[in-house]
Design a protein around this motif. Structure first.
Motif, PDB file in Angstrom:
ATOM      1  N   MET A 259      73.323 -72.627 -43.052  1.00  0.00           N
ATOM      2  CA  MET A 259      73.731 -71.335 -42.514  1.00  0.00           C
ATOM      3  C   MET A 259      73.567 -70.214 -43.543  1.00  0.00           C
ATOM      4  N   ALA A 260      73.851 -70.498 -44.810  1.00  0.00           N
ATOM      5  CA  ALA A 260      73.722 -69.475 -45.845  1.00  0.00           C
ATOM      6  C   ALA A 260      72.264 -69.053 -46.027  1.00  0.00           C
ATOM      7  N   TYR A 261      71.320 -69.992 -45.867  1.00  0.00           N
ATOM      8  CA  TYR A 261      69.898 -69.625 -45.919  1.00  0.00           C
ATOM      9  C   TYR A 261      69.541 -68.714 -44.743  1.00  0.00           C
ATOM     10  N   SER A 262      70.019 -69.073 -43.547  1.00  0.00           N
ATOM     11  CA  SER A 262      69.683 -68.287 -42.353  1.00  0.00           C
ATOM     12  C   SER A 262      70.296 -66.897 -42.420  1.00  0.00           C
ATOM     13  N   SER A 263      71.556 -66.800 -42.867  1.00  0.00           N
ATOM     14  CA  SER A 263      72.186 -65.483 -42.935  1.00  0.00           C
ATOM     15  C   SER A 263      71.506 -64.606 -43.974  1.00  0.00           C
ATOM     16  N   SER A 264      71.049 -65.196 -45.063  1.00  0.00           N
ATOM     17  CA  SER A 264      70.318 -64.427 -46.072  1.00  0.00           C
ATOM     18  C   SER A 264      68.965 -63.970 -45.531  1.00  0.00           C
ATOM     19  N   ALA A 265      68.239 -64.885 -44.911  1.00  0.00           N
ATOM     20  CA  ALA A 265      66.919 -64.537 -44.372  1.00  0.00           C
ATOM     21  C   ALA A 265      67.026 -63.438 -43.323  1.00  0.00           C
ATOM     22  N   LEU A 266      67.997 -63.558 -42.418  1.00  0.00           N
ATOM     23  CA  LEU A 266      68.138 -62.566 -41.349  1.00  0.00           C
ATOM     24  C   LEU A 266      68.552 -61.212 -41.890  1.00  0.00           C
ATOM     25  N   SER A 267      69.271 -61.183 -42.997  1.00  0.00           N
ATOM     26  CA  SER A 267      69.658 -59.892 -43.567  1.00  0.00           C
ATOM     27  C   SER A 267      68.422 -59.081 -43.952  1.00  0.00           C
ATOM     28  N   PHE A 268      67.325 -59.760 -44.302  1.00  0.00           N
ATOM     29  CA  PHE A 268      66.089 -59.058 -44.644  1.00  0.00           C
ATOM     30  C   PHE A 268      65.191 -58.857 -43.423  1.00  0.00           C
ATOM     31  N   LEU A 269      65.114 -59.843 -42.546  1.00  0.00           N
ATOM     32  CA  LEU A 269      64.228 -59.731 -41.383  1.00  0.00           C
ATOM     33  C   LEU A 269      64.694 -58.656 -40.406  1.00  0.00           C
ATOM     34  N   LEU A 270      66.002 -58.411 -40.322  1.00  0.00           N
ATOM     35  CA  LEU A 270      66.544 -57.404 -39.404  1.00  0.00           C
ATOM     36  C   LEU A 270      66.544 -56.054 -40.115  1.00  0.00           C
ATOM     37  N   GLU A 271      65.448 -55.356 -40.011  1.00  0.00           N
ATOM     38  CA  GLU A 271      65.275 -54.112 -40.756  1.00  0.00           C
ATOM     39  C   GLU A 271      65.936 -52.939 -40.042  1.00  0.00           C
ATOM     40  N   ASP A 272      66.643 -52.100 -40.832  1.00  0.00           N
ATOM     41  CA  ASP A 272      67.339 -50.915 -40.304  1.00  0.00           C
ATOM     42  C   ASP A 272      68.313 -51.302 -39.199  1.00  0.00           C
ATOM     43  N   LEU A 273      69.061 -52.347 -39.449  1.00  0.00           N
ATOM     44  CA  LEU A 273      70.028 -52.856 -38.478  1.00  0.00           C
ATOM     45  C   LEU A 273      71.149 -51.845 -38.275  1.00  0.00           C
ATOM     46  N   GLY A 274      71.504 -51.585 -37.007  1.00  0.00           N
ATOM     47  CA  GLY A 274      72.574 -50.648 -36.694  1.00  0.00           C
ATOM     48  C   GLY A 274      73.719 -51.279 -35.936  1.00  0.00           C
ATOM     49  N   LYS A 275      73.679 -52.609 -35.721  1.00  0.00           N
ATOM     50  CA  LYS A 275      74.716 -53.287 -34.948  1.00  0.00           C
ATOM     51  C   LYS A 275      75.199 -54.526 -35.704  1.00  0.00           C
ATOM     52  N   THR A 276      76.309 -55.061 -35.243  1.00  0.00           N
ATOM     53  CA  THR A 276      76.923 -56.201 -35.919  1.00  0.00           C
ATOM     54  C   THR A 276      76.222 -57.504 -35.542  1.00  0.00           C
ATOM     55  N   VAL A 277      75.862 -58.289 -36.548  1.00  0.00           N
ATOM     56  CA  VAL A 277      75.291 -59.629 -36.356  1.00  0.00           C
ATOM     57  C   VAL A 277      76.129 -60.599 -37.184  1.00  0.00           C
ATOM     58  N   ILE A 278      76.676 -61.637 -36.543  1.00  0.00           N
ATOM     59  CA  ILE A 278      77.569 -62.578 -37.233  1.00  0.00           C
ATOM     60  C   ILE A 278      77.109 -64.009 -36.967  1.00  0.00           C
ATOM     61  N   LEU A 279      76.909 -64.774 -38.036  1.00  0.00           N
ATOM     62  CA  LEU A 279      76.655 -66.206 -37.917  1.00  0.00           C
ATOM     63  C   LEU A 279      77.968 -66.948 -38.104  1.00  0.00           C
ATOM     64  N   THR A 280      78.187 -67.970 -37.299  1.00  0.00           N
ATOM     65  CA  THR A 280      79.367 -68.814 -37.468  1.00  0.00           C
ATOM     66  C   THR A 280      79.069 -70.203 -36.925  1.00  0.00           C
ATOM     67  N   GLY A 281      79.973 -71.111 -37.174  1.00  0.00           N
ATOM     68  CA  GLY A 281      79.830 -72.491 -36.717  1.00  0.00           C
ATOM     69  C   GLY A 281      81.144 -73.203 -36.929  1.00  0.00           C
ATOM     70  N   ALA A 282      81.104 -74.484 -37.190  1.00  0.00           N
ATOM     71  CA  ALA A 282      82.342 -75.245 -37.348  1.00  0.00           C
ATOM     72  C   ALA A 282      82.086 -76.504 -38.158  1.00  0.00           C
ATOM     73  N   GLN A 283      83.121 -76.974 -38.801  1.00  0.00           N
ATOM     74  CA  GLN A 283      83.102 -78.270 -39.467  1.00  0.00           C
ATOM     75  C   GLN A 283      83.512 -79.380 -38.499  1.00  0.00           C
ATOM     76  N   ILE A 284      84.358 -79.037 -37.512  1.00  0.00           N
ATOM     77  CA  ILE A 284      84.808 -79.990 -36.495  1.00  0.00           C
ATOM     78  C   ILE A 284      84.477 -79.393 -35.132  1.00  0.00           C
ATOM     79  N   PRO A 285      83.820 -80.130 -34.233  1.00  0.00           N
ATOM     80  CA  PRO A 285      83.346 -79.531 -32.977  1.00  0.00           C
ATOM     81  C   PRO A 285      84.477 -79.107 -32.043  1.00  0.00           C
ATOM     82  N   LEU A 286      84.137 -78.218 -31.149  1.00  0.00           N
ATOM     83  CA  LEU A 286      85.072 -77.701 -30.154  1.00  0.00           C
ATOM     84  C   LEU A 286      85.620 -78.811 -29.263  1.00  0.00           C
ATOM     85  N   SER A 287      84.867 -79.888 -29.104  1.00  0.00           N
ATOM     86  CA  SER A 287      85.280 -80.977 -28.213  1.00  0.00           C
ATOM     87  C   SER A 287      86.457 -81.778 -28.753  1.00  0.00           C
ATOM     88  N   GLN A 288      86.756 -81.620 -30.049  1.00  0.00           N
ATOM     89  CA  GLN A 288      87.860 -82.369 -30.657  1.00  0.00           C
ATOM     90  C   GLN A 288      89.163 -81.576 -30.565  1.00  0.00           C
TER      91      GLN A 288
END
Length: 679
Positions: free
Chosen positions: A200-229
């Motif tokens: 996730m840290a690689y993707s969030s770093s890459a997207l910070s550069f690929l999304l040029e002149d960003l004007g809106k909120t972009v948030i990456l998230t996930g989980a260590q334990i799935p929602l099903s538990q």
């Protein structure tokens, strides 16, 4: 059909790429299951209120509970899974979503008759590599926005990838795909990306550069334990990301985990088993979520260029990371830097040190001379590279570029981004890789000399501030639409007090608080009067050693340039656009004004400028990435009916420039001549 939009809603697109958050337990451990996540969220009132326009819009309130307990509802209004499944509405509302890939389940993954999702999304191909589908939307219960007196619901759709990816399988093309899908759906207010934690840290770093002149909120998230538990971190992570995305404009690519929002290119994964899996060692959190949501507005990046958002869709794969170790040889370095490698992240010892053996130094110098861009970062979690030691200076003399306090994930993706830009020369890449582009590294500290004691400096600031008010009050208002100003009682200052009166004594905090109260009034008044001198005074760069400046910027979401008037919810950019003040509007945009802010009626600055017929302001705002909001369009459609009855079609041309389209059909700025007025 797409639901009507009101001002008390925001629209968020959730891009579900895969990861632990939506997995189920299978024979081989956690496995992804198509559409389980959507259906699971639909069954929980905290994530989907099926009657958000009725009693259930008060979920979590005393009255909502009493109505439910009296038998008026079939599911709990206070969150959690529904006690009884609600009947599926065949006419459930949807949101139009675009993707670079087909949306839906392929034949290879066709669900069984007992599959949770009863009807699969149907998509159509609208152009090369662009597909559209109307996805069922979910809506959260209305919740009070922190610091405001209104409540807001978050309406969102989940664009699920097929197949879902484990994050260890993510690569450059997947980063480009995410960036492309954000670009295709940029009409949404914000974006949440569900992603596995490993990369996730690689993707969030890459997207910070690929999304040029960003004007809106972009948030990456996930989980260590799935929602099903039963016991999981997925609920808090997803709800926190949705809440921040739906309530705040933080125009960065961020990562949210364990009640904390980080800048995406500053994080690294620190633990494989803690719920606090990520940390930002060299930069403070942007948001801390506890009982209150505390946004560190001082550190939020604001776009200051007059450019529209676009997604960069390339990244060089010829970059790699080399970690120095005791005993590394020049032969190893030469082999590592052989073509096609074009960029190397060199993880050095301590503050940027490396072995001083001749073969090592010569191998690095040969690579740099051959055109390989080598950037040095530290192997330590905290700290930065420097030339404090002779061993570090030797690297710099060999052509290695200091990477400051960048994380390994950020340095690698930044190199790949810069080397994919054909317009950049090798020298420009070398210069840019060591300079902050998206807040990914800390600038060298600047020494600030204070010419006078802090208390005296604050008193002078107050006097200068009052001078600007007096000067503005003498300027004729002519036709300016001046904001309504209601000065708080404790901020009232009587400038006509006799000189013989006792002098007004200040503490630093008192002076800073008074400035913070008065500055918003001044910046709105200056925007209405098109007074550039007062605007520049208000928008001057923050002096971190001056507590009043820290308060002035830190107390207002988005900074003083985005302060909202209490009665109307308008920002200074709204005021300048409404009055047709082009120079003020441009100054505000260059100071970081957010073009997507909406007032209390849900209107953007672009709508107000077009409504008043200020074509030059419309051109400027569109150039800067502004778009008409969905709530704007409901008003525009009725305005267009009246406009088409008029002989003068100038207003129609302006609305077309602002982005209005008849039934979403493409139209150019001269289209007014193509449309006949209504009889």
């Amino acid at each position: 059909m797409e639901p009507s939009r009101t001002n008390d809603e925001s629209r968020v697109l959730v891009i579900y790429t895969g990861g632990t958050i939506g997995m189920l337990v299978g024979q081989q451990g956690y496995v992804p299951e198509p559409y389980f996540l959507t259906q699971s969220l639909r069954s929980q009132n905290r994530f989907h209120d099926p009657h958000e326009d009725s009693l259930f819009s008060h979920a979590g309130s005393v009255q909502g509970y009493r109505d439910w307990s009296a038998g008026s509802g079939r599911s709990s209004p206070v969150g959690g899974a529904a006690s009884l499944p609600l009947p599926e509405d065949p006419h459930s509302r949807t949101l139009l979503v675009r993707s670079s890939r087909p949306i839906g389940v392929t034949a290879a993954l066709s669900p069984s008759p007992n599959h949770l999702l009863r009807s699969q999304p149907q998509c159509i191909r609208v152009s090369d590599n662009v597909y559209e589908a109307n996805l069922p939307c979910l809506v959260t219960p209305r919740t009070k926005i922190p610091g405001k007196n209104i409540s807001k619901a978050i309406r969102y759709a989940i664009l699920e990838w097929n197949p879902l990816l484990d994050s260890s399988n993510m690569d450059i093309q997947d980063w480009v795909r995410i960036a492309t899908e954000i670009e295709l759906n940029y009409t949404f207010d914000a974006f949440v990306i569900l992603h596995g934690t490993d990369t996730m840290a690689y993707s969030s770093s890459a997207l910070s550069f690929l999304l040029e002149d960003l004007g809106k909120t972009v948030i990456l998230t996930g989980a260590q334990i799935p929602l099903s538990q039963l016991r999981n971190d997925a609920v808090d992570n997803l709800m926190g990301a949705l809440t921040i995305a739906g309530h705040y404009i933080i125009p960065e690519c961020c990562l949210y985990f364990n009640h904390t929002l980080y800048r995406g290119n500053r994080v690294t994964k620190m633990s494989s088993y803690d719920l606090a899996a990520f940390d930002s060692p060299n930069f403070p959190a942007l948001v801390n979520v506890g009982i209150d949501i505390v946004v560190n507005w001082n550190d939020v990046i604001r776009q200051t260029g007059l450019r529209r958002f676009k997604a960069h869709k390339e990244m060089s794969p010829h970059v790699a990371t080399l970690r120095l170790f005791p005993g590394i040889t020049g032969t190893t370095i030469r082999a590592f830097c052989m073509p096609p490698i074009r960029g190397v992240v060199l993880e050095t010892f301590g503050a940027g040190n490396a072995p001083q053996r001749k073969d090592v130094v010569e191998a690095l110098k040969e690579a740099c001379d051959r055109g390989v861009v080598v950037v040095a970062i530290t192997q330590c979690s905290k700290g930065s590279v420097s030339d404090a030691y002779e061993t570090g200076r030797t690297l710099l003399q060999s052509g290695v570029i200091p990477g400051g306090d960048m994380t390994p994930e950020c340095a690698l993706t930044k190199l790949g981004y810069l080397l994919s830009k054909p317009e950049f020369s090798l020298q420009q890449v070398r210069e840019l890789v060591g300079s902050p582009l998206r807040g990914e590294l800390t600038r060298p500290s600047l020494l600030i000399t204070q010419e006078q004691p802090t208390a005296d400096k604050n008193l002078d600031n107050i006097q200068q501030l009052l001078t600007q008010f007096v000067r503005l009050s003498r300027i004729p208002s002519s036709k300016a639409i001046v904001p309504r100003i209601e000065t708080p009682h404790d901020a009232a200052i009587h400038t006509t007090a006799p000189d013989a009166a006792a002098p007004w004594t200040w503490t630093t905090a008192e002076a800073a608080t008074t400035e913070a109260v008065l500055f918003p009034f001044l910046v709105h008044l200056a925007a209405a009067r098109d007074d550039l001198e007062s605007l520049k005074y208000c928008l001057r760069p923050m002096d971190h050693d001056n507590p009043s400046d820290v308060l002035k910027f830190g107390m207002i979401p988005g900074g003083i340039v985005n302060c909202l008037e209490a009665g109307s919810g308008r920002s200074p950019l709204h005021v300048a656009a409404m009055n047709g003040n082009l120079k003020s509007a441009e100054l505000l945009l260059r100071a970081g004004a957010l073009v997507h802010l909406r007032d209390m009626l849900g209107h953007t600055a672009l709508y107000l400028a077009a409504r008043q017929g200020h074509e030059d302001i419309v051109d400027l705002l569109v150039q800067s990435g502004a778009t008409l909001g969905v709530s704007d369009l409901h008003f525009v459609n009725s305005i267009i009916v009246d406009t088409l009855r008029m002989p003068n079609h100038d207003p129609l041309r302006i609305w077309i420039k602002a982005g209005w389209r008849p039934q979403n059909k493409p139209l150019n700025a001269d289209a007014a001549t193509q449309i006949k007025p209504f009889e």
